[in-house]
Design a protein around this motif. Structure first.
Motif, short mmCIF file in Angstrom:
data_model
loop_
_atom_site.label_atom_id
_atom_site.label_comp_id
_atom_site.label_asym_id
_atom_site.label_seq_id
_atom_site.Cartn_x
_atom_site.Cartn_y
_atom_site.Cartn_z
N ASP A 1 0.83 -1.20 0.00
CA ASP A 1 0.00 0.00 0.00
C ASP A 1 0.87 1.26 0.00
O ASP A 1 2.03 1.24 0.40
N GLY A 2 0.28 2.36 -0.48
CA GLY A 2 0.94 3.65 -0.36
C GLY A 2 1.58 4.15 -1.64
O GLY A 2 1.68 3.43 -2.63
N LEU B 1 8.48 -0.99 -10.64
CA LEU B 1 7.85 0.18 -11.24
C LEU B 1 7.56 1.24 -10.18
O LEU B 1 7.37 0.93 -9.00
N ASN B 2 7.49 2.49 -10.64
CA ASN B 2 6.89 3.54 -9.82
C ASN B 2 5.37 3.37 -9.87
O ASN B 2 4.81 3.10 -10.94
N LYS B 3 4.71 3.55 -8.76
CA LYS B 3 3.26 3.58 -8.82
C LYS B 3 2.81 4.81 -9.61
O LYS B 3 3.52 5.83 -9.63
N PRO B 4 1.67 4.73 -10.29
CA PRO B 4 1.19 5.90 -11.03
C PRO B 4 1.10 7.14 -10.15
O PRO B 4 0.59 7.09 -9.03
N PRO C 1 3.13 9.08 -14.72
CA PRO C 1 1.78 9.62 -14.93
C PRO C 1 0.70 8.79 -14.25
O PRO C 1 0.88 7.60 -13.98
N GLY C 2 -0.42 9.45 -13.96
CA GLY C 2 -1.55 8.75 -13.37
C GLY C 2 -1.67 8.96 -11.87
O GLY C 2 -1.00 9.81 -11.28
N ASN C 3 -2.52 8.17 -11.24
CA ASN C 3 -2.77 8.28 -9.80
C ASN C 3 -3.07 6.88 -9.27
O ASN C 3 -4.07 6.26 -9.61
N TRP C 4 -2.20 6.37 -8.41
CA TRP C 4 -2.35 5.01 -7.88
C TRP C 4 -3.63 4.85 -7.07
O TRP C 4 -4.16 3.74 -6.95
N LEU C 5 -4.16 5.96 -6.53
CA LEU C 5 -5.38 5.87 -5.74
C LEU C 5 -6.61 5.63 -6.60
O LEU C 5 -7.69 5.36 -6.08
N GLU C 6 -6.46 5.72 -7.90
CA GLU C 6 -7.57 5.43 -8.81
C GLU C 6 -7.57 3.98 -9.27
O GLU C 6 -8.43 3.56 -10.04
N PRO D 1 -9.17 11.22 3.47
CA PRO D 1 -9.27 12.11 2.31
C PRO D 1 -10.13 11.50 1.22
O PRO D 1 -10.27 10.27 1.13
N SER D 2 -10.70 12.34 0.38
CA SER D 2 -11.66 11.86 -0.63
C SER D 2 -11.03 10.89 -1.61
O SER D 2 -11.67 9.90 -2.01
N ASP D 3 -9.77 11.13 -2.02
CA ASP D 3 -9.16 10.21 -2.98
C ASP D 3 -8.86 8.85 -2.35
O ASP D 3 -9.01 7.80 -2.98
N ARG D 4 -8.47 8.87 -1.09
CA ARG D 4 -8.27 7.61 -0.38
C ARG D 4 -9.59 6.87 -0.19
O ARG D 4 -9.65 5.65 -0.28
N TRP D 5 -10.66 7.62 0.06
CA TRP D 5 -11.99 7.03 0.19
C TRP D 5 -12.38 6.29 -1.10
O TRP D 5 -12.92 5.18 -1.06
N GLU D 6 -12.10 6.91 -2.24
CA GLU D 6 -12.41 6.28 -3.52
C GLU D 6 -11.61 4.99 -3.70
O GLU D 6 -12.11 3.98 -4.21
N PHE D 7 -10.34 5.02 -3.30
CA PHE D 7 -9.49 3.83 -3.38
C PHE D 7 -10.05 2.71 -2.50
O PHE D 7 -10.15 1.56 -2.92
N ILE D 8 -10.43 3.06 -1.28
CA ILE D 8 -11.01 2.08 -0.37
C ILE D 8 -12.31 1.52 -0.94
O ILE D 8 -12.56 0.31 -0.89
N SER D 9 -13.14 2.40 -1.49
CA SER D 9 -14.43 1.97 -2.05
C SER D 9 -14.25 0.92 -3.15
O SER D 9 -15.04 -0.01 -3.27
#
Length: 336
Positions: free
Chosen positions: A68-69, A96-99, A105-110, A228-236
Motif C-alpha cells: 500500500d501507499g 515500477l513507480n506507482k502511477p 503519470p496517473g494516480n495510484w489511488l484510482e 481524504p476523498s481520494d483515499r476514500w475512492e481507493f477504499i471503495s
C-alpha cells in the motif's frame, strides 16, 4: 601533552575515516540500475531494471509488486538490499513507480487490484522481450497488498516460474479488524476504547457496503483524522478484496514469508489459508520470529527514528538477519 593531543586526533581521524568507509559501503551496491519506460495501452510505466554486475548469458528476473501507499520504484532505497541479494545469485529485478509517483503519470489511488495486476503483466511482457532475460525464470516478489494482486497475475500469466509473498494480505476487512486491535493493544488502549474504535469502524464499513457517498461518510464521522476523498475512492474500489479463492490459481512454486512480530496481518491465519488453498508440493513457508510486517528487525520496528537512521547510514542491516538469505536460497533452486 602535544603528543597526546596528536594521538587523540589521529585516533579520531581513523575512526571518522572508518565510519565514512562503512557508510559508503552500506550505500553502494554490486549491481547495475537502469531507468526504464514501458509504453502500454493504459499509458506510460516508469521504473528501474536492476542487473547483476558483469552478468554473462541470460539471467532470471524478479518482478516487484508493491504494498500500500505512494511507493516509488526503489521504495526510497529500501528495495536495494533485496535487489543486490537477488543479483548475487544471478537474478535481475524489475520494479515500477506507482502511477503518480516519482514523475510517473496517473494516480495510484484510482487503481483497483485488477488494474495493478494488469500493470505488472505489461511489465512482464516487456521483460520477456529483453535478450538478457531468461523468460523461463521470471518470478514475482510482493508484499502486503500484493497478496491481492499476485494471484490475479498468475491467473493470466501461467508461465510465472515462482511467487514470493511477504506478509500478504488475504481479506481486507479481516485484516483491518486485526490490525486495529493489535495496534491499539500495543499502544496501551483499554478494552473499552478498542471496542469503541471497532464499533466506529463497522459504521464506516456499513457506509461502504451501502455504496453511500463520501458526503454521507463526512456527515457520519466525528473524527479529526478524516479519510481524504481520494483515499476514500481507493477504499471503495478495493475494500471487498479477498484472495482466499484466488490462491487456487497458483500452478508454480509459492514461497510464503511471515514475520513473528507482524501486527498488520494474522500470520497464523494467513499460513492456515495458504496451506488449505495451495497444494503442499508447491508451497514453502518461512516464519521469521523476530521480523515485523516489513521484515525489519524487531529492535527497529518500534522506533521510527531508528528506522530512519539505519536506512540513512546502514541500510543493509535493516532487515531481519534471515530474510535476505531466505529469499536468495529460494530463487537459487530455479536453474537455467
Amino acid at each position: 601533552m602535544r603528543r597526546s593531543i596528536k594521538l587523540t586526533i589521529g585516533i579520531s581521524a581513523a575512526i571518522f575515516v572508518a565510519l565514512v568507509l562503512f557508510i559508503l559501503n552500506q550505500n553502494s551496491y554490486q549491481m547495475t540500475e537502469k531507468k526504464i519506460e514501458i509504453k502500454t495501452p493504459q499509458g506510460l510505466l516508469t521504473g528501474t531494471l536492476v542487473l547483476p554486475e558483469n552478468h554473462s548469458g541470460n539471467v532470471g528476473l524478479v518482478v516487484f509488486v508493491h504494498g500500500d501507499g505512494p511507493i516509488n520504484d526503489s521504495y526510497d532505497g529500501g528495495y536495494k538490499p533485496l535487489w543486490e541479494k537477488f543479483a548475487s545469485v544471478g537474478y535481475a529485478s524489475l520494479s515500477l513507480n506507482k502511477p503518480g509517483v516519482n514523475g510517473s503519470p496517473g494516480n495510484w489511488l484510482e487503481q483497483s487490484m485488477e488494474d495493478r495486476a494488469q500493470e505488472a503483466i505489461y511489465a512482464i511482457h516487456w521483460a520477456q522481450s529483453l535478450s538478457m532475460i531468461d523468460d523461463t525464470r521470471i518470478g514475482l516478489w510482493g508484499a502486503s497488498q500484493a497478496g491481492w494482486v499476485i494471484p490475479k497475475i498468475v491467473r493470466q500469466e501461467q508461465d510465472i516460474a515462482f511467487s514470493i509473498l511477504v506478509s500478504p494480505a488475504i481479506n481486507w476487512i479481516s485484516q483491518g479488524r486485526y490490525n486495529t486491535k493489535r495496534q491499539m493493544e500495543n499502544e496501551g488502549y483499554s478494552v473499552q476504547e478498542i471496542m469503541e474504535e471497532e464499533h466506529y469502524n463497522e459504521q464506516v464499513l456499513n457506509i461502504l457496503r451501502e455504496q453511500s457517498s463520501y458526503t454521507d461518510y463526512l456527515n457520519m464521522t466525528h473524527r479529526g483524522d478524516i479519510i481524504p476523498s481520494d483515499r476514500w475512492e481507493f477504499i471503495s474500489k478495493n475494500f471487498q478484496s479477498d484472495a482466499t479463492a484466488e490462491l487456487t490459481f497458483f500452478k508454480s512454486p509459492v514461497h510464503l514469508v511471515l514475520g513473528g512480530q507482524d501486527i498488520h496481518v494474522d500470520v497464523k491465519d494467513t499460513e492456515l489459508i495458504y496451506r488449505q488453498q495451495i497444494p503442499s508440493n508447491l508451497l514453502s513457508v518461512s516464519l521469521l520470529p523476530n521480523a515485523d510486517h516489513s521484515m525489519l528487525k524487531k529492535e527497529l520496528a518500534t522506533s521510527e527514528i531508528r528506522i530512519y537512521l539505519t536506512a540513512l547510514f546502514s541500510p543493509k542491516t535493516m532487515f531481519d538477519d534471515q530474510y535476505l538469505t531466505n529469499l536468495s536460497q529460494f530463487v537459487s533452486q530455479f536453474k537455467p
